[in-house]
Design an enzyme around this catalytic site. Sequence first.
Site: not given
Length: 280
Positions: A116, A139
Amino acid sequence: MSLRKLPEIKAFARPQSFQWDAPSEVLAKWAETPKAAAEEGDTVVSILDVIGEDWWSGTGVTAKRVSAALRSIGPKDITVRINSPGGDMFEGIAIYNLLRGHQAKVTVEVLGWAASAASIIAMAGDEIRMGLGSFMMVHNAWGVVMGNRHDMRDAADLFDSFDSALADIYEARTGAKRAAIVDMLDAETFMSASEAVAQGFADIVDKDLAAPAEGGTGQSRASARDHLDVLLARQGVPRAERRRLLREASGTRDAADPQDTPGAVLDIAAARQLLATMKA
């Protein structure tokens, strides 16, 4: 400046109705691994926690702390060691920009997780080295939004801008086609060390990189908090609310109270009651 021609990401105004966090499944995997690093030198910047400040415990990696470390080191080659599940996207972008602007070579070593927001930070490396057994995850921007239907529509537009900025970073660092990067972000892609190298997100799998070492009692307490935090995250509890509940389970007062004890041991009975309430 960075030895690579990496893009600077312009700062976004932080929406007050948003809350940012690492995905719960990544928090779960990260919480199972030790957090301590191997021996460090005076040119090492350690990123071994959630990105963004945890106001309850005072932990977390922030741009302010990284900036202070870089000022202390000066214009020397640095090593950035990462084991983080991610967290606050804004802090991640700010740290990326700080490392990108460093006046010497930046070597990134992924010891465990660079997921992330932590994967954004990793992209600032002139050289990115993945340890054996390490992972990277990318993501789309993820967060909790509070408000009415107008806030939700505005949030969707903002998330488009955030995702575009993230794609800019990954595209520039990997050399991959934009469409391929977008597909990876949409799919929430996990990569092993060798896969990250093959996809251009890293440069080498370093078999000599030491895995994080076990810590002492303080780390055990932190691990207990981490595991409970994961369970609450899986229930969909926003980060701010999780911190409040964890304070109660630890028997601590408000974080602003000077008598608060960040390292307090979790009250197991209170924690179980808290989880039972969440499952009810």
